[in-house]
Write a protein that holds these residues in place. Structure first.
Motif, PDB file in Angstrom:
ATOM      1  N   ASN A  25      11.067  45.873 -29.578  1.00 14.72           N
ATOM      2  CA  ASN A  25       9.925  45.214 -30.332  1.00 14.72           C
ATOM      3  C   ASN A  25      10.058  43.860 -30.795  1.00 14.72           C
ATOM      4  O   ASN A  25       9.334  43.458 -31.821  1.00 14.72           O
ATOM      5  CB  ASN A  25       9.531  46.191 -31.369  1.00 14.72           C
ATOM      6  N   GLU A  26      11.014  42.994 -30.311  1.00 17.25           N
ATOM      7  CA  GLU A  26      11.231  41.915 -30.886  1.00 17.25           C
ATOM      8  C   GLU A  26      11.589  40.768 -29.660  1.00 17.25           C
ATOM      9  O   GLU A  26      12.408  40.944 -28.982  1.00 17.25           O
ATOM     10  CB  GLU A  26      12.805  41.958 -31.653  1.00 17.25           C
ATOM     11  N   LEU A  27      10.934  39.608 -29.487  1.00 14.10           N
ATOM     12  CA  LEU A  27      10.993  38.650 -29.093  1.00 14.10           C
ATOM     13  C   LEU A  27      11.541  37.475 -29.498  1.00 14.10           C
ATOM     14  O   LEU A  27      11.015  36.891 -30.318  1.00 14.10           O
ATOM     15  CB  LEU A  27       9.737  38.372 -28.314  1.00 14.10           C
ATOM     16  N   SER A  28      12.230  36.682 -28.759  1.00 15.41           N
ATOM     17  CA  SER A  28      12.919  35.340 -29.079  1.00 15.41           C
ATOM     18  C   SER A  28      12.261  34.431 -28.132  1.00 15.41           C
ATOM     19  O   SER A  28      12.676  34.700 -26.938  1.00 15.41           O
ATOM     20  CB  SER A  28      14.560  35.530 -29.119  1.00 15.41           C
ATOM     21  N   PHE A  29      11.842  33.122 -28.638  1.00 15.98           N
ATOM     22  CA  PHE A  29      11.243  32.112 -27.923  1.00 15.98           C
ATOM     23  C   PHE A  29      12.097  30.946 -28.200  1.00 15.98           C
ATOM     24  O   PHE A  29      12.491  30.901 -29.026  1.00 15.98           O
ATOM     25  CB  PHE A  29       9.946  31.843 -28.221  1.00 15.98           C
ATOM     26  N   ALA A  30      12.232  30.507 -26.838  1.00 11.41           N
ATOM     27  CA  ALA A  30      12.828  28.997 -27.036  1.00 11.41           C
ATOM     28  C   ALA A  30      12.111  27.894 -26.083  1.00 11.41           C
ATOM     29  O   ALA A  30      12.443  27.418 -25.156  1.00 11.41           O
ATOM     30  CB  ALA A  30      14.457  28.903 -26.592  1.00 11.41           C
ATOM     31  N   GLY A 310      16.909  31.334 -37.270  1.00 13.78           N
ATOM     32  CA  GLY A 310      15.313  31.427 -37.060  1.00 13.78           C
ATOM     33  C   GLY A 310      14.550  32.307 -38.132  1.00 13.78           C
ATOM     34  O   GLY A 310      15.376  33.080 -38.902  1.00 13.78           O
ATOM     35  N   LEU A 311      13.372  32.172 -38.433  1.00 12.34           N
ATOM     36  CA  LEU A 311      12.714  32.777 -39.171  1.00 12.34           C
ATOM     37  C   LEU A 311      11.674  33.989 -38.723  1.00 12.34           C
ATOM     38  O   LEU A 311      10.832  33.773 -37.718  1.00 12.34           O
ATOM     39  CB  LEU A 311      11.849  31.856 -39.900  1.00 12.34           C
ATOM     40  N   LEU A 312      12.151  35.314 -38.560  1.00 14.64           N
ATOM     41  CA  LEU A 312      11.404  36.262 -37.983  1.00 14.64           C
ATOM     42  C   LEU A 312      10.000  36.559 -38.890  1.00 14.64           C
ATOM     43  O   LEU A 312      10.041  36.721 -39.762  1.00 14.64           O
ATOM     44  CB  LEU A 312      12.358  37.593 -38.397  1.00 14.64           C
ATOM     45  N   ARG A 313       9.060  36.624 -37.586  1.00 15.47           N
ATOM     46  CA  ARG A 313       7.702  36.948 -38.120  1.00 15.47           C
ATOM     47  C   ARG A 313       7.454  38.379 -37.399  1.00 15.47           C
ATOM     48  O   ARG A 313       7.950  38.834 -36.250  1.00 15.47           O
ATOM     49  CB  ARG A 313       6.861  35.721 -37.575  1.00 15.47           C
ATOM     50  N   GLU A 314       5.976  38.636 -37.684  1.00 13.25           N
ATOM     51  CA  GLU A 314       5.544  39.895 -36.967  1.00 13.25           C
ATOM     52  C   GLU A 314       4.039  39.299 -36.558  1.00 13.25           C
ATOM     53  O   GLU A 314       3.327  38.883 -37.695  1.00 13.25           O
ATOM     54  CB  GLU A 314       5.420  40.939 -37.808  1.00 13.25           C
ATOM     55  N   THR A 315       3.631  39.751 -35.551  1.00 10.92           N
ATOM     56  CA  THR A 315       2.097  39.409 -35.255  1.00 10.92           C
ATOM     57  C   THR A 315       1.095  40.493 -35.760  1.00 10.92           C
ATOM     58  O   THR A 315       1.640  41.951 -35.951  1.00 10.92           O
ATOM     59  CB  THR A 315       1.979  39.697 -33.546  1.00 10.92           C
ATOM     60  N   THR A 316       0.085  40.168 -36.219  1.00 11.59           N
ATOM     61  CA  THR A 316      -0.897  41.121 -36.897  1.00 11.59           C
ATOM     62  C   THR A 316      -1.975  41.062 -35.770  1.00 11.59           C
ATOM     63  O   THR A 316      -2.843  42.222 -36.065  1.00 11.59           O
ATOM     64  CB  THR A 316      -1.152  40.609 -38.240  1.00 11.59           C
ATOM     65  N   ALA A 317      -2.100  40.354 -34.912  1.00 12.36           N
ATOM     66  CA  ALA A 317      -3.142  40.603 -33.984  1.00 12.36           C
ATOM     67  C   ALA A 317      -2.707  39.926 -32.685  1.00 12.36           C
ATOM     68  O   ALA A 317      -1.744  39.122 -32.676  1.00 12.36           O
ATOM     69  CB  ALA A 317      -4.341  39.689 -34.219  1.00 12.36           C
ATOM     70  N   PRO A 318      -3.081  40.413 -31.439  1.00 12.66           N
ATOM     71  CA  PRO A 318      -2.983  39.685 -30.255  1.00 12.66           C
ATOM     72  C   PRO A 318      -2.947  38.198 -30.295  1.00 12.66           C
ATOM     73  O   PRO A 318      -3.643  37.665 -30.532  1.00 12.66           O
ATOM     74  CB  PRO A 318      -3.887  40.291 -29.429  1.00 12.66           C
ATOM     75  N   ILE A 319      -1.897  37.873 -29.570  1.00 12.35           N
ATOM     76  CA  ILE A 319      -1.588  36.254 -29.251  1.00 12.35           C
ATOM     77  C   ILE A 319      -1.819  36.039 -27.777  1.00 12.35           C
ATOM     78  O   ILE A 319      -0.925  36.760 -27.061  1.00 12.35           O
ATOM     79  CB  ILE A 319      -0.537  35.770 -29.886  1.00 12.35           C
ATOM     80  N   LEU A 327       0.651  38.622 -26.190  1.00 10.62           N
ATOM     81  CA  LEU A 327       1.702  39.551 -27.092  1.00 10.62           C
ATOM     82  C   LEU A 327       0.840  40.452 -27.901  1.00 10.62           C
ATOM     83  O   LEU A 327      -0.319  39.765 -28.362  1.00 10.62           O
ATOM     84  CB  LEU A 327       2.267  38.549 -28.285  1.00 10.62           C
ATOM     85  N   PRO A 328       0.994  41.724 -28.008  1.00  4.89           N
ATOM     86  CA  PRO A 328      -0.032  42.580 -28.853  1.00  4.89           C
ATOM     87  C   PRO A 328       0.453  42.464 -30.219  1.00  4.89           C
ATOM     88  O   PRO A 328       1.332  41.883 -30.635  1.00  4.89           O
ATOM     89  CB  PRO A 328       0.357  43.912 -28.295  1.00  4.89           C
ATOM     90  N   ALA A 329      -0.324  43.001 -31.025  1.00  8.85           N
ATOM     91  CA  ALA A 329      -0.259  43.098 -32.541  1.00  8.85           C
ATOM     92  C   ALA A 329       1.101  43.680 -32.667  1.00  8.85           C
ATOM     93  O   ALA A 329       1.696  44.635 -31.896  1.00  8.85           O
ATOM     94  CB  ALA A 329      -1.170  43.719 -33.262  1.00  8.85           C
ATOM     95  N   LYS A 330       1.572  43.600 -34.000  1.00  6.33           N
ATOM     96  CA  LYS A 330       3.138  44.268 -34.562  1.00  6.33           C
ATOM     97  C   LYS A 330       4.298  44.288 -33.471  1.00  6.33           C
ATOM     98  O   LYS A 330       5.109  44.967 -33.405  1.00  6.33           O
ATOM     99  CB  LYS A 330       2.771  45.980 -34.355  1.00  6.33           C
ATOM    100  N   VAL A 331       4.397  42.797 -32.862  1.00  2.93           N
ATOM    101  CA  VAL A 331       5.670  42.624 -32.233  1.00  2.93           C
ATOM    102  C   VAL A 331       6.195  41.402 -33.146  1.00  2.93           C
ATOM    103  O   VAL A 331       5.771  40.832 -33.963  1.00  2.93           O
ATOM    104  CB  VAL A 331       5.267  41.980 -30.946  1.00  2.93           C
ATOM    105  N   ARG A 332       7.549  41.661 -33.159  1.00  4.10           N
ATOM    106  CA  ARG A 332       8.582  40.692 -34.047  1.00  4.10           C
ATOM    107  C   ARG A 332       8.960  39.424 -33.226  1.00  4.10           C
ATOM    108  O   ARG A 332       9.135  39.810 -31.963  1.00  4.10           O
ATOM    109  CB  ARG A 332       9.748  41.569 -34.541  1.00  4.10           C
ATOM    110  N   THR A 333       8.753  38.525 -33.686  1.00  4.04           N
ATOM    111  CA  THR A 333       9.088  37.340 -32.870  1.00  4.04           C
ATOM    112  C   THR A 333       9.815  36.086 -33.785  1.00  4.04           C
ATOM    113  O   THR A 333       9.865  36.382 -34.973  1.00  4.04           O
ATOM    114  CB  THR A 333       7.764  36.405 -32.770  1.00  4.04           C
ATOM    115  N   VAL A 334      10.583  35.516 -32.934  1.00  4.35           N
ATOM    116  CA  VAL A 334      11.415  34.493 -33.681  1.00  4.35           C
ATOM    117  C   VAL A 334      11.708  33.278 -32.747  1.00  4.35           C
ATOM    118  O   VAL A 334      11.407  33.335 -31.517  1.00  4.35           O
ATOM    119  CB  VAL A 334      12.594  35.072 -34.068  1.00  4.35           C
TER     120      VAL A 334
END
Ligand code: HEM
Length: 393
Positions: A25-30, A310-319, A327-334
């Motif tokens: 449930n966690e994606l890292s973006f670079a 990095g700073l971990l965030r969580e989606t509350t709505a699809p992106i 990205l659907p909601a409730k995915v952790r992203t950094v």
């Protein structure tokens, strides 16, 4: 906990590209395009659940957007430029102590990280808790509060990564273990004690120029009520936690980089000497307009981000869409901030020759590099030196 997460994730990005799935449930973006949807003003992301573990709720840790906004509104006045300028004499006195201490020891090797930490600690103590920590009184021995800070950071990590194990350890009747687990409680107990003493000594309407005084007073001009006493003690404890290692790591690496580049040391010294009318004027007004100083600090933070994970965030709505992914909601992203990622900035070629990365002449030059070059000529080179190990924050 092994302090390797940032470099491991960086290596994964090098191998797999701009998106790496770190857990189901966690994606890292670079990639730069991830920054705005995840951290920008219009973001629908919130702080990830892990923030609930890192201590008692204050502006740093509040996940609920409305609650966080309200809290920010109530404390923003203490960080206004006018307010921070009033702290300058207190900060200056700690800087003087730091410089004297290092000068006294300069004939031998000096543990710069330790003294920068002591400096950051006493500044935080003076402005946030109304008293310093006596960080320079221990003949090189850090005050016990530092142990609380270090252990609290470790125990929060343990709690985040292995909550079951953490609970189990709490049941074991081992004195040292229990004192380790109690470290975060001790951080808040210290804050509480400092607050109580401050009120006893100065009352609630003191004119002492500290951020604590301003928190206690609220902002009557704007009709903003002060926080409750308990909220204030949690806020100042967490701010101390957030201020000390970030500042001291940055200061240490800046000094280290300047040691790698004596030419820049000279240029920086000249810039400061020229701009400063008297020895005591290290005011924000003077320092904010020094291009070399500011470029050195920005470049230091680029090469050695004090929060490299990095700073971990969580989606509350699809992106829709980051790096080709919806990205659907409730995915952790950094997002990946480590220097080798480069991709989050326009910087392609590190300024500091000790850290030479792949050279890509076709890419745009670093703004920092450009500013430095414009200000003082071309970049000097220096021999490669082993960098100090970064601390976990
Ligand atoms: C080089 C030094 C520093 C660095 C690199 C740094 C970095 C950061 C970062 C990355 C955040 C975002 C945290 C998150 O979203 O989880 C942050 C927030 C913040 N920092 Fe710093 N910080 C530094 C020094 C300080 C100092 C000295 C203070 C003052 C006591 C401070 C006060 C704050 C505050 C109030 C926030 C906002 C918390 C919120 O409302 O979400 N920082 N800082």
């Amino acid at each position: 906990m092994t302090n390797r997460r940032a470099s491991v994730v960086d290596a994964l990005h090098k191998k797999y590209g701009p998106v790496v799935r770190l857990s189901p449930n966690e994606l890292s973006f670079a990639c730069r395009e991830a920054v705005r949807p995840i951290y920008g003003h219009q973001t629908t992301c919130i702080k990830a659940p892990v923030y609930e573990i890192f201590g008692r709720p204050s502006s740093f840790l509040m996940r609920d957007v409305r609650e966080h906004r309200q809290r920010q509104r109530r404390i923003a006045h203490i960080f206004s430029v006018t307010s921070l300028r009033q702290m300058e004499p207190l900060v200056q006195s700690v800087i003087d102590r730091t410089v004297n201490t290092i000068e006294m020891r300069a004939s031998n090797a000096v543990d710069t990280l330790h003294w920068c930490r002591m400096m950051a600690l006493d500044v935080a103590g003076e402005v946030l808790m109304g008293r310093n920590f006596g960080a320079f009184d221990g003949e090189g021995q850090a005050p016990v509060f530092v142990k609380y800070l270090d252990n609290a950071a470790l125990s929060y990590c343990l709690q985040a990564m292995a909550p079951g194990l953490f609970r189990l350890l709490g049941l074991l009747p081992l004195e040292k273990l229990q004192s380790f687990l109690a470290s975060s409680r001790n951080v808040y107990a210290y804050g509480q004690n400092a607050f109580d003493e401050y009120i006893k000594l100065n009352g609630r309407t003191s004119a002492r120029p500290t951020l604590l005084t301003k928190l206690i007073a609220g902002n009557p001009e704007k009709g903003i009520e002060p926080l409750s006493d308990e909220e204030i003690t949690v806020e100042v404890s967490n701010l101390t936690f957030g201020a000390v290692d970030t500042t001291s790591i940055t200061a240490t690496y800046a000094l280290y980089r300047l040691c790698c580049h004596p030419v820049w040391q000279t240029r920086l010294r000249e810039e400061i000497r020229k701009s400063r009318p008297s020895r005591d004027d290290f005011s924000y007004t003077t320092l904010q307009n020094l291009p070399i100083l500011n470029a050195v600090l920005v470049e230091t933070m680029r090469l050695h981000p004090p929060l490299p994970n990095g700073l971990l965030r969580e989606t509350t709505a699809p992106i829709t869409t980051i790096a080709g992914l919806d990205l659907p909601a409730k995915v952790r992203t950094v997002t990946q901030v480590l220097r080798d990622g480069h991709v989050l900035t326009r910087y392609r070629r590190p300024l500091c020759p000790c850290r030479r990365g792949p050279r890509r002449e076709t890419q745009p030059a670093s703004p920092t590099r450009t500013r430095l070059t414009r200000a003082v000529g071309s970049t000097p080179t220096a021999p490669s030196i082993q960098a100090p190990r970064s601390r976990t924050t």
